[in-house]
Write a protein that holds these residues in place. Structure first.
Motif, PDB file in Angstrom:
ATOM      1  N   THR A   9       0.852  -1.175   0.000  1.00  0.00           N
ATOM      2  CA  THR A   9       0.000   0.000   0.000  1.00  0.00           C
ATOM      3  C   THR A   9       0.893   1.232   0.000  1.00  0.00           C
ATOM      4  N   ARG A  10       0.301   2.397  -0.264  1.00  0.00           N
ATOM      5  CA  ARG A  10       1.095   3.630  -0.319  1.00  0.00           C
ATOM      6  C   ARG A  10       0.617   4.637   0.721  1.00  0.00           C
ATOM      7  N   GLU A  11       1.562   5.473   1.163  1.00  0.00           N
ATOM      8  CA  GLU A  11       1.261   6.488   2.163  1.00  0.00           C
ATOM      9  C   GLU A  11       2.101   7.732   1.884  1.00  0.00           C
ATOM     10  N   VAL A  12       1.643   8.867   2.406  1.00  0.00           N
ATOM     11  CA  VAL A  12       2.342  10.144   2.207  1.00  0.00           C
ATOM     12  C   VAL A  12       3.149  10.467   3.454  1.00  0.00           C
ATOM     13  N   GLN A  41      -8.139  -4.891  16.006  1.00  0.00           N
ATOM     14  CA  GLN A  41      -7.799  -3.949  14.945  1.00  0.00           C
ATOM     15  C   GLN A  41      -8.582  -4.256  13.668  1.00  0.00           C
ATOM     16  N   VAL A  42      -8.636  -3.267  12.788  1.00  0.00           N
ATOM     17  CA  VAL A  42      -9.211  -3.461  11.459  1.00  0.00           C
ATOM     18  C   VAL A  42      -8.278  -2.839  10.425  1.00  0.00           C
ATOM     19  N   LEU A  43      -8.314  -3.382   9.236  1.00  0.00           N
ATOM     20  CA  LEU A  43      -7.617  -2.797   8.097  1.00  0.00           C
ATOM     21  C   LEU A  43      -8.665  -2.113   7.229  1.00  0.00           C
ATOM     22  N   VAL A  44      -8.478  -0.821   7.010  1.00  0.00           N
ATOM     23  CA  VAL A  44      -9.450  -0.021   6.275  1.00  0.00           C
ATOM     24  C   VAL A  44      -8.850   0.421   4.948  1.00  0.00           C
ATOM     25  N   PRO A  93     -15.422  -5.518  16.737  1.00  0.00           N
ATOM     26  CA  PRO A  93     -16.866  -5.415  16.507  1.00  0.00           C
ATOM     27  C   PRO A  93     -17.212  -5.050  15.073  1.00  0.00           C
ATOM     28  N   LEU A  94     -16.192  -4.653  14.296  1.00  0.00           N
ATOM     29  CA  LEU A  94     -16.401  -4.290  12.894  1.00  0.00           C
ATOM     30  C   LEU A  94     -16.045  -5.465  12.003  1.00  0.00           C
ATOM     31  N   GLN A  95     -16.701  -5.516  10.847  1.00  0.00           N
ATOM     32  CA  GLN A  95     -16.501  -6.608   9.918  1.00  0.00           C
ATOM     33  C   GLN A  95     -16.207  -6.078   8.524  1.00  0.00           C
ATOM     34  N   PRO A  96     -15.562  -6.880   7.657  1.00  0.00           N
ATOM     35  CA  PRO A  96     -15.336  -6.439   6.284  1.00  0.00           C
ATOM     36  C   PRO A  96     -16.632  -5.972   5.627  1.00  0.00           C
ATOM     37  N   GLY A  97     -16.510  -4.857   4.931  1.00  0.00           N
ATOM     38  CA  GLY A  97     -17.677  -4.262   4.287  1.00  0.00           C
ATOM     39  C   GLY A  97     -18.245  -3.085   5.044  1.00  0.00           C
ATOM     40  N   ASP A  98     -17.905  -2.930   6.326  1.00  0.00           N
ATOM     41  CA  ASP A  98     -18.411  -1.799   7.108  1.00  0.00           C
ATOM     42  C   ASP A  98     -17.727  -0.508   6.659  1.00  0.00           C
ATOM     43  N   ALA A  99     -18.515   0.538   6.471  1.00  0.00           N
ATOM     44  CA  ALA A  99     -17.973   1.865   6.161  1.00  0.00           C
ATOM     45  C   ALA A  99     -17.726   2.620   7.458  1.00  0.00           C
ATOM     46  N   VAL A 100     -16.553   3.236   7.569  1.00  0.00           N
ATOM     47  CA  VAL A 100     -16.171   3.899   8.821  1.00  0.00           C
ATOM     48  C   VAL A 100     -15.439   5.202   8.539  1.00  0.00           C
ATOM     49  N   THR A 101     -15.390   6.038   9.558  1.00  0.00           N
ATOM     50  CA  THR A 101     -14.497   7.197   9.556  1.00  0.00           C
ATOM     51  C   THR A 101     -13.421   6.976  10.619  1.00  0.00           C
ATOM     52  N   HIS A 102     -12.271   7.598  10.421  1.00  0.00           N
ATOM     53  CA  HIS A 102     -11.168   7.486  11.380  1.00  0.00           C
ATOM     54  C   HIS A 102     -10.194   8.620  11.087  1.00  0.00           C
ATOM     55  N   LEU A 103      -9.053   8.641  11.786  1.00  0.00           N
ATOM     56  CA  LEU A 103      -8.114   9.763  11.655  1.00  0.00           C
ATOM     57  C   LEU A 103      -6.792   9.373  10.997  1.00  0.00           C
ATOM     58  N   LEU A 104      -6.764   8.253  10.282  1.00  0.00           N
ATOM     59  CA  LEU A 104      -5.526   7.843   9.617  1.00  0.00           C
ATOM     60  C   LEU A 104      -5.674   7.937   8.100  1.00  0.00           C
ATOM     61  N   GLY A 105      -5.934   9.168   7.647  1.00  0.00           N
ATOM     62  CA  GLY A 105      -5.917   9.427   6.214  1.00  0.00           C
ATOM     63  C   GLY A 105      -4.491   9.552   5.706  1.00  0.00           C
ATOM     64  N   TRP A 106      -4.339  10.012   4.479  1.00  0.00           N
ATOM     65  CA  TRP A 106      -3.045  10.207   3.830  1.00  0.00           C
ATOM     66  C   TRP A 106      -2.329   8.878   3.588  1.00  0.00           C
ATOM     67  N   ARG A 107      -3.095   7.802   3.457  1.00  0.00           N
ATOM     68  CA  ARG A 107      -2.566   6.481   3.099  1.00  0.00           C
ATOM     69  C   ARG A 107      -3.703   5.711   2.435  1.00  0.00           C
ATOM     70  N   HIS A 109      -4.328   2.428   2.712  1.00  0.00           N
ATOM     71  CA  HIS A 109      -4.903   1.519   3.702  1.00  0.00           C
ATOM     72  C   HIS A 109      -4.451   1.971   5.086  1.00  0.00           C
ATOM     73  N   ALA A 110      -5.327   1.817   6.061  1.00  0.00           N
ATOM     74  CA  ALA A 110      -5.006   2.221   7.426  1.00  0.00           C
ATOM     75  C   ALA A 110      -5.258   1.063   8.378  1.00  0.00           C
ATOM     76  N   LEU A 111      -4.275   0.774   9.213  1.00  0.00           N
ATOM     77  CA  LEU A 111      -4.434  -0.199  10.287  1.00  0.00           C
ATOM     78  C   LEU A 111      -4.860   0.572  11.526  1.00  0.00           C
ATOM     79  N   VAL A 112      -6.098   0.351  11.963  1.00  0.00           N
ATOM     80  CA  VAL A 112      -6.699   1.182  12.996  1.00  0.00           C
ATOM     81  C   VAL A 112      -7.299   0.293  14.093  1.00  0.00           C
TER      82      VAL A 112
END
Length: 346
Positions: A9-12, A41-44, A93-107, A109-112
């Motif tokens: 994956t890529r990140e800035v 954790q989830v991968l977004v 508690p989250l599963q693949p396919g769930d849409a979420v917001t978080h604070l790890l933009g600028w990449r 994929h985010a491990l959150v």
């Protein structure tokens, strides 16, 4: 991890800390191995992330009272993002396919931590609207400035992410006259024709002409100010404020985006004599001081969007490789409304 996921994956990243405003040369888009989520954790896969002026302060390394860490050379940038969970660790508690917001933009994929994600739900009709800065305008108008029917409202920096929503929201909450400021005549036209601003002033480099412009736009004075700029615009607004005017300070772009500062200060000349004799109040808005505002804003914003009572002006910049340039363009004031980077869905 699901077999369809890429191996990288890529990140800035910030490569070097700039002296003054950062430009694309201070960043690099770097490939990294795609991590697997651990317990909780989830991968977004990010779809959109916000380009916002507060990065100037974080990159300057002096966030001060801001509850966010500084960004040093070698660090990945971060900020609000909307994405889809593509893999989940045990106990999440989250599963693949769930849409979420978080604070790890600028990449890409985010491990959150799942606890740091907020499910999107259907309160807003457009997922990008979750990156709106309108909550600051709404909170300032309803919690600090106590907007009243018939108020004459001034919004400084009206063509920015906060300002393009502050004016229309003020109108919906009962303002009688809405005035904006922007340094671009083209944006001034858009504020009037697209967003319903009654008048827009275009500040120059000198204070007296700005005071004269504001006086002409608000001959009976200003009751309420949502200030995102500070500097001479705040000084001028105080000169035309009516008795009992309420100032909600939401941003300080005049200092934050100055190439001659570090992004952590915004000195301004305040006529305290006028503040005292006119009974003017100036208060700074911080969302953390007003719990519950975000949920209230999302509900009303969703209703207004669905009814057509309001629009959400934003610019989509496609591709993570364009993100550093998008940040520079934001600092230069090239865009109208909110700026988001859009990433491909797969």
């Amino acid at each position: 991890m699901a077999a369809f996921l890429p191996s990288a994956t890529r990140e800035v990243r910030l490569v070097t800390v700039p002296e003054g405003l950062p430009g694309p040369e201070h960043f690099a888009v770097v490939a990294q191995p795609l991590p697997a989520p651990g317990p909780g954790q989830v991968l977004v896969r990010n779809r959109y992330f916000l380009v916002f002026p507060g990065l100037r302060t974080l990159i300057g390394g002096k966030p001060g009272a801001v509850p966010l860490p500084p960004i040093h050379a070698g660090d990945v940038l971060f900020g609000p993002a909307v994405g889809e969970v593509v893999a989940a660790g045990t106990g999440s508690p989250l599963q693949p396919g769930d849409a979420v917001t978080h604070l790890l933009g600028w990449r890409e994929h985010a491990l959150v931590a799942a606890a740091d994600c907020t499910p999107v739900g259907d309160v807003l009709p457009d997922p990008v609207a979750h990156l709106s800065s309108g909550v600051a305008a709404y909170g300032a108008l309803t919690r600090l400035a106590d907007i009243r029917p018939g108020d004459t409202v001034l919004v400084t920096g009206a063509a920015g992410a906060v300002g393009t929503l502050a004016g229309p929201v003020a109108r919906l909450l009962g303002a009688g006259r809405v005035i904006g400021s922007t340094r671009s005549p083209a944006k001034a036209d858009r504020l009037r024709t697209e967003l319903g601003y009654d008048a827009v002033v275009v500040p120059g480099d000198r204070l007296p002409p700005l005071i004269k412009q504001l006086g002409a736009a608000a001959p009976d004075g200003i009751d309420l100010v949502v200030d995102t700029v500070g500097g001479e615009q705040l000084t001028a607004a105080l000169r035309v404020a009516r008795r009992g005017a309420r100032f909600a300070l939401v941003g300080a772009l005049a200092g934050q985006l100055s190439p001659h500062r570090d992004g952590d200060s915004a000195p301004v000349e305040i006529d305290t004599y006028r503040v005292i004799t006119q009974g003017i109040t100036l208060r700074g808005y911080s969302g953390t001081d007003h719990p519950g505002v975000a949920e209230e804003w999302a509900e009303r914003f969703g209703e207004w969007l669905r009814s057509g009572a309001i629009s959400f002006p934003y610019v989509r910049i496609p591709g993570i490789e364009r993100a550093p340039r998008a940040l520079q363009e934001l600092f230069e004031g090239r865009h109208f409304g909110t700026v988001v980077v859009e990433l491909p869905p797969h």
